[in-house]
Scaffold this motif. Structure first.
Motif, PDB file in Angstrom:
ATOM      1  N   THR A 113       0.686  -1.236  -0.054  1.00  0.00           N
ATOM      2  CA  THR A 113       0.135   0.406   0.242  1.00  0.00           C
ATOM      3  C   THR A 113       0.589   0.811   0.236  1.00  0.00           C
ATOM      4  O   THR A 113       0.699   2.365   0.403  1.00  0.00           O
ATOM      5  CB  THR A 113      -0.933  -0.090   1.403  1.00  0.00           C
ATOM      6  OG1 THR A 113      -0.056  -0.230   2.552  1.00  0.00           O
ATOM      7  CG2 THR A 113      -2.046  -0.836   1.133  1.00  0.00           C
ATOM      8  N   GLN A 130      -1.374   8.601   4.590  1.00  0.00           N
ATOM      9  CA  GLN A 130      -0.432   7.624   4.988  1.00  0.00           C
ATOM     10  C   GLN A 130      -1.000   6.636   6.315  1.00  0.00           C
ATOM     11  O   GLN A 130      -1.394   5.457   6.019  1.00  0.00           O
ATOM     12  CB  GLN A 130       1.049   7.939   6.009  1.00  0.00           C
ATOM     13  CG  GLN A 130       1.802   8.402   5.978  1.00  0.00           C
ATOM     14  CD  GLN A 130       2.871   8.985   6.270  1.00  0.00           C
ATOM     15  OE1 GLN A 130       2.995   9.698   7.411  1.00  0.00           O
ATOM     16  NE2 GLN A 130       4.410   9.234   6.019  1.00  0.00           N
ATOM     17  N   ARG A 133      -3.193   5.013   3.822  1.00  0.00           N
ATOM     18  CA  ARG A 133      -2.619   3.505   3.344  1.00  0.00           C
ATOM     19  C   ARG A 133      -2.434   2.580   3.812  1.00  0.00           C
ATOM     20  O   ARG A 133      -3.122   1.058   3.964  1.00  0.00           O
ATOM     21  CB  ARG A 133      -1.486   4.534   2.837  1.00  0.00           C
ATOM     22  CG  ARG A 133      -1.881   5.257   1.208  1.00  0.00           C
ATOM     23  CD  ARG A 133      -0.753   5.641   0.818  1.00  0.00           C
ATOM     24  NE  ARG A 133      -1.186   6.301   0.026  1.00  0.00           N
ATOM     25  CZ  ARG A 133      -0.949   5.631  -1.053  1.00  0.00           C
ATOM     26  NH1 ARG A 133      -0.077   4.751  -1.728  1.00  0.00           N
ATOM     27  NH2 ARG A 133      -1.486   6.779  -2.173  1.00  0.00           N
ATOM     28  N   PHE A 164      -4.060   7.102  -4.768  1.00  0.00           N
ATOM     29  CA  PHE A 164      -4.458   6.181  -3.993  1.00  0.00           C
ATOM     30  C   PHE A 164      -5.671   5.249  -4.617  1.00  0.00           C
ATOM     31  O   PHE A 164      -5.470   3.828  -4.691  1.00  0.00           O
ATOM     32  CB  PHE A 164      -5.910   6.790  -2.821  1.00  0.00           C
ATOM     33  CG  PHE A 164      -6.057   5.743  -1.571  1.00  0.00           C
ATOM     34  CD1 PHE A 164      -5.454   5.930  -0.657  1.00  0.00           C
ATOM     35  CD2 PHE A 164      -7.592   5.293  -1.346  1.00  0.00           C
ATOM     36  CE1 PHE A 164      -5.849   4.797  -0.052  1.00  0.00           C
ATOM     37  CE2 PHE A 164      -7.789   4.513  -0.753  1.00  0.00           C
ATOM     38  CZ  PHE A 164      -7.333   3.658  -0.002  1.00  0.00           C
ATOM     39  N   LEU A 167      -3.092   3.096  -6.646  1.00  0.00           N
ATOM     40  CA  LEU A 167      -3.204   1.505  -5.445  1.00  0.00           C
ATOM     41  C   LEU A 167      -4.086   0.514  -5.978  1.00  0.00           C
ATOM     42  O   LEU A 167      -3.788  -0.427  -5.952  1.00  0.00           O
ATOM     43  CB  LEU A 167      -3.290   2.174  -4.561  1.00  0.00           C
ATOM     44  CG  LEU A 167      -2.980   0.780  -3.216  1.00  0.00           C
ATOM     45  CD1 LEU A 167      -1.418   0.151  -3.524  1.00  0.00           C
ATOM     46  CD2 LEU A 167      -2.868   2.245  -2.323  1.00  0.00           C
TER      47      LEU A 167
END
Ligand SMILES: Nc1ncnc2c1ncn2[C@@H]1O[C@H](COP(=O)(O)OP(=O)(O)OP(=O)(O)O)[C@@H](O)[C@H]1O
Ligand SMILES: [Mg+2]
Length: 258
Positions: A113, A130, A133, A164, A167
């Motif tokens: 991540t 952060q 994630r 994001f 991801l």
């Protein structure tokens, strides 16, 4: 892919919380299949979180039914995650709550991540991006077949959001997990979703991102401006326009009382 058995299948879903005079969600039909990325959009209070929680079996139904594939593994990141700021808690410990995981597994999910090596950091010291994630890493720890993310990019800036969603797409292609997301980030989400559901107490319209962005119900809800912004967005990002129009004006078989 659309032939696969749904992971979750809901029909005529109606939710009326005990404090509410009218249902906050009525006659919603919903299905999500393996490896699909489905995004629910809609204004504040339109029932997005309620829909997600009903699908997970966290709220009682006033009518309708939800079928979940037996043994379905779900990774859920709720809209609000309360962590007692006064209590010191490292990322590593947070990842082992409520289920203990190995150091190797924790490290692997943090790396996946995009936040490798954060184990010894205090949760309270993480930046917003952060933290989101780390929440995603934790949701991935039980090898979910379905990831459910309620506004996962809250507090992220534009590049943070784009990163994001990239991801999320990577996670889907690496793990094969389906993803159900709630978002306000219409333009960014459009690109990352296979299917968008526009909610306002009921399903106003749904279909491919391109089809939904052109649907009158969507434009009425989010304003013609959003269309202009989408055009701008698509202009900047070179991608396939061949599917425009498929499913536009998608017909629903329930009545809208407005
Ligand atoms: N337990 C409850 N009792 C009474 N009303 C409720 C309850 N839970 C939710 N509601 C109402 O249902 C509606 C939908 O709430 P929900 O949280 O699902 O909206 P949402 O689309 O997720 O909004 P947001 O974008 O702000 O997160 C709201 O009007 C809310 O006040
Ligand atoms: Mg919500």
């Amino acid at each position: 892919m659309t032939d696969a058995t749904p992971l979750i299948h809901a029909t005529d879903l109606t939710v009326r919380p005990s404090g509410a005079e009218v249902p906050v969600l009525a006659h919603v039909d919903f299905a999500i299949r393996p490896a699909e990325i489905v995004t629910v959009v809609g204004p504040n209070g339109s029932g997005k979180s309620t829909l997600v929680r009903a699908l997970l079996g966290h709220v009682p139904l006033a009518a309708g039914r939800v079928e979940r594939k037996p043994g379905l593994r779900i990774g859920y990141v709720p809209q609000r995650v309360h962590i007692e700021q006064a209590l010191p808690m490292t990322v590593r410990r947070f990842l082992s709550l409520p289920v203990r995981v190995s150091d190797e597994r924790a490290a692997a999910e943090l790396a996946r991540t995009g936040v490798p090596g954060l184990e010894s950091r205090q949760i309270s010291a993480l930046s917003g991006g952060q933290f989101q994630r780390v929440l995603l890493a934790r949701a991935l720890l039980n090898d979910p077949q379905l990831l459910v993310l309620d506004e996962p990019t809250q507090g992220l800036d534009q590049p943070g959001m784009v990163g994001f969603y990239k991801l999320i797409e990577e996670v889907r292609s690496q793990t094969g997990a389906a993803v159900l997301m709630v978002s306000h980030d219409l333009l960014v989400v459009m690109r990352a979703s296979d299917r968008v559901i526009c909610l306002n107490g009921h399903i106003c319209c749904e279909g491919t991102p391109q089809a939904v962005s052109a649907a009158p119900a969507y434009r009425a809800m989010f304003g013609a401006d959003s269309q202009g912004m989408l055009a701008l967005y698509e202009h900047h990002h070179d991608h396939d326009h061949d599917h425009v129009g498929t499913g536009a004006g998608h017909d629903h078989h329930h009545h809208h009382h407005h």
